[in-house]
Enzyme design. Sequence first.
Site: not given
Ligand SMILES: NC(=O)c1ccc[n+]([C@@H]2O[C@H](COP(=O)([O-])OP(=O)(O)OC[C@H]3O[C@@H](n4cnc5c(N)ncnc54)[C@H](OP(=O)(O)O)[C@@H]3O)[C@@H](O)[C@H]2O)c1
Length: 315
Positions: A46, A48, A170, A195, A199
């Site tokens: 899902s 990013i 992040s 968090y 990061k």
């Molecule tokens: N969204 C933001 O605003 C933001 C900002 C800065 C940085 N980030 C960083 O960007 C990255 C991606 O975030 P996102 O926003 O795209 O989040 P997301 O949509 O929740 O996607 C997270 C992904 O990580 C996987 N995941 C989560 N927990 C896991 C675990 N215990 N074991 C294996 N896989 C796991 C999920 O897989 P399943 O769903 O299949 O479990 C999913 O594919 C993260 O590192 C986050 O810290 C996000």
Amino acid sequence: MARDSRTTHLTEAVLGQRMTTRPEDRAGVSSEDLSGKTAVVTGSTSGIGRELALALGRLGAEVVLHGRHPERGQSVLEDLEAAGATGWFVRADLATRDGVAALADGVLELTDTVDVLCNNAGVFRRRGELTPDGVEYTFAVNHLAPFALTARLVPALRDAEDPRVVTTTSGAHTGGSIDFQGLRSGAAEGGWTAYSQSKLANVLFTRELDRRFPDVCATCFHPGFVPGSGFMRDLPRPLHWLGQAMGRIPLVGTTSAAGAATGVYLAASPDVECGRYYARCAPKDPAPAARDEETARKLWAVSRDLAGVTDPDAV
Ligand SMILES: NC(=O)c1ccc[n+]([C@@H]2O[C@H](COP(=O)([O-])OP(=O)(O)OC[C@H]3O[C@@H](n4cnc5c(N)ncnc54)[C@H](OP(=O)(O)O)[C@@H]3O)[C@@H](O)[C@H]2O)c1
């Protein structure tokens, strides 16, 4: 190239066309050819990671997808194949040492060489808790898992011509500090403290990896604030709604596709500066705490211990 992509971000945010541009176009790397290369993208079911995986596939790479939910993995695999790319899905929970080992084993069954490793999977947990291995949960998934996975894949990365490790960190790292005492403590904190600590660890890890393994190009990036992703699902409801609303304000929030652009740039561009922290496809200085070499070395040693890395030739 970096300036062009910054202009694209700004123009599209203002014009409200953020949904339309593919990450590789936004990053200015659409003409790069990744055919014959293998990319591993953790957390690509899902958000990013999904956009990152699809973009690398469109550029020609074979992509190993990963997540905990096979049905979501299957859906991304179908999108990848519809784009003419080849991929596989490996299921693994990165909250435990065994889960990380299962992912590494799964990758190494599929390929001997890893050209690009995107350590993207990440969580935000409202409450503090320990993993079954007794480590603070957010730290385990967001930092220890990338550390241990990279350790296992270093030989496969070194077999590649131009190996890259790209970690999704992040801007929240600026508020972080590493509480070495608390990493195994039952009083482990969740929320922003955990968090931002994890990061910050991502940036320290990237810089130390680059110092120790100059033949592997390590970078990390801030994707921007992506309210539509699953990342914010564990926030208290009012904060969740506030985040969703703020994310719709141009220049504040962005989309998963836009968030993935810098990751695609770091995986594919010939102009990347290794060892650097990036945002909007351009290198930036991270917070002073992320440049502290002593903390980086200590974190490395502690991470080896917590992740159970015993091979002296591994990271
Ligand atoms: N969204 C933001 O605003 C933001 C900002 C800065 C940085 N980030 C960083 O960007 C990255 C991606 O975030 P996102 O926003 O795209 O989040 P997301 O949509 O929740 O996607 C997270 C992904 O990580 C996987 N995941 C989560 N927990 C896991 C675990 N215990 N074991 C294996 N896989 C796991 C999920 O897989 P399943 O769903 O299949 O479990 C999913 O594919 C993260 O590192 C986050 O810290 C996000």
